[in-house]
Design an enzyme around this catalytic site. Sequence first.
Site, PDB file in Angstrom:
ATOM      1  N   VAL A   9     -12.691  34.855  32.641  1.00 45.34           N
ATOM      2  CA  VAL A   9     -12.230  34.171  33.865  1.00 45.34           C
ATOM      3  C   VAL A   9     -11.523  32.871  33.503  1.00 45.34           C
ATOM      4  O   VAL A   9     -10.432  32.573  34.001  1.00 45.34           O
ATOM      5  CB  VAL A   9     -13.431  33.916  34.810  1.00 45.34           C
ATOM      6  N   ASP A 112     -27.008  47.680  21.038  1.00 46.09           N
ATOM      7  CA  ASP A 112     -27.230  48.719  20.022  1.00 46.09           C
ATOM      8  C   ASP A 112     -26.338  48.580  18.788  1.00 46.09           C
ATOM      9  O   ASP A 112     -26.635  49.156  17.744  1.00 46.09           O
ATOM     10  CB  ASP A 112     -27.023  50.111  20.626  1.00 46.09           C
ATOM     11  N   ARG A 148     -54.539  46.155   8.899  1.00 43.84           N
ATOM     12  CA  ARG A 148     -53.965  47.003   9.946  1.00 43.84           C
ATOM     13  C   ARG A 148     -52.493  47.315   9.693  1.00 43.84           C
ATOM     14  O   ARG A 148     -51.817  46.616   8.951  1.00 43.84           O
ATOM     15  CB  ARG A 148     -54.057  46.308  11.306  1.00 43.84           C
TER      16      ARG A 148
HETATM   17  O1  F6P Z   1     -27.781  51.091  25.290  1.00 42.17           O
HETATM   18  C1  F6P Z   1     -28.464  49.887  25.423  1.00 42.17           C
HETATM   19  C2  F6P Z   1     -29.926  50.125  25.674  1.00 42.17           C
HETATM   20  O2  F6P Z   1     -30.583  48.879  25.700  1.00 42.17           O
HETATM   21  C3  F6P Z   1     -30.609  51.036  24.655  1.00 42.17           C
HETATM   22  O3  F6P Z   1     -30.951  50.357  23.494  1.00 42.17           O
HETATM   23  C4  F6P Z   1     -31.782  51.522  25.453  1.00 42.17           C
HETATM   24  O4  F6P Z   1     -32.176  52.807  25.064  1.00 42.17           O
HETATM   25  C5  F6P Z   1     -31.279  51.554  26.859  1.00 42.17           C
HETATM   26  O5  F6P Z   1     -30.146  50.720  26.917  1.00 42.17           O
HETATM   27  C6  F6P Z   1     -32.291  51.075  27.852  1.00 42.17           C
HETATM   28  O6  F6P Z   1     -31.801  51.185  29.135  1.00 42.17           O
HETATM   29  P1  F6P Z   1     -32.386  52.247  30.166  1.00 42.17           P
HETATM   30  O7  F6P Z   1     -33.656  51.669  30.630  1.00 42.17           O
HETATM   31  O8  F6P Z   1     -31.371  52.356  31.230  1.00 42.17           O
HETATM   32  O9  F6P Z   1     -32.572  53.538  29.403  1.00 42.17           O
END
Ligand code: F6P
Length: 310
Positions: A9, A112, A148
């Site tokens: 923005v 990710d 553990r």
């Molecule tokens: O893709 C991003 C992410 O955070 C993944 O790491 C995870 O599996 C997912 O989204 C979690 O989102 P949701 O709860 O929608 O599955």
Amino acid sequence: MNACIAAVVRRSEVRGLKSVGILRGFEGLVGGSAMQLDAHSVSGIAGRGGTILETSRDGSLKARLEVGALGRMFAAVGIDALIVLGGGGSISAARGISDAGLPVIAVPCTIDNDIAGTDYTIGFDSACNRVIAAANDIADTAESLGGRIFLIETLGGESGHIAISSAYAIGADAVLVPEIKPDLPVLCGRLKAEMDAGKTYVVIVVAEGAGPAPNLIEPIAELVGRRVRVTALGHAQRGGPPTYWDRKMARAFGERAVDLLIDGECDAMTALAGGVLTETPMSVPVSTKKPLDEKTYELINTGAKLKAGG
Ligand code: F6P
């Protein structure tokens, strides 16, 4: 994401453009739900996790992105071009829109870090820092209780990038990822030998796609003969204030996306390659799978870090 929205923005204003925020991602695009954005409306958002524009997780939306209707929506809302912030699904939908002749720039945003064509995706550093913080907390308990095995389950979807990077950073004893089938008896044999030789506790980072971690409690407990406990970090990794690196990259990517559009690019994704801010054609993330850092995976799972004195 908010830091990137703010950067887009602000940069747009500096370069004489107006910004419109599409609400709830492609859902808003299909439904024509948008809000005007200016420097005032994005003031103070960069330090907050998440996105003020919200998002949607509706996989069917991609199929419903009817390009003729999108063109009409672009005209109705007064949009000339689109900047899409998102992960793999969003970027492949963005490619569809760009294939239809509408100018689109993608910005890789996912914790990710699984997008090909860029070394970095916004959110990854903050998510890994959440794993580090949890591991620090667990270490206090682990040292006190002793004997553990602690499984820390990370997010990451069907990819193990968060798990491997954060396992390396915390000096975890092992890491499990969905891309590689582990040899559990061999791995647990090493861990058992190390614990029998006096190691106080063991930490295994488990990517959610290699889990769920609770399913691993029984086999690992049986193979190592110690109590196994699980901490699933879940959505705590997706929220909270972004780190320095994420804010910096969010701004750099956001500004680059605006500049690319102004320079006439209409089918690119902002990228970081070897430390350099750049861009890549959207065909790269759409058609290629990002390779896993298998070297680091091996290093962690063979216990090589111990031999190297780490
Ligand atoms: O893709 C991003 C992410 O955070 C993944 O790491 C995870 O599996 C997912 O989204 C979690 O989102 P949701 O709860 O929608 O599955």
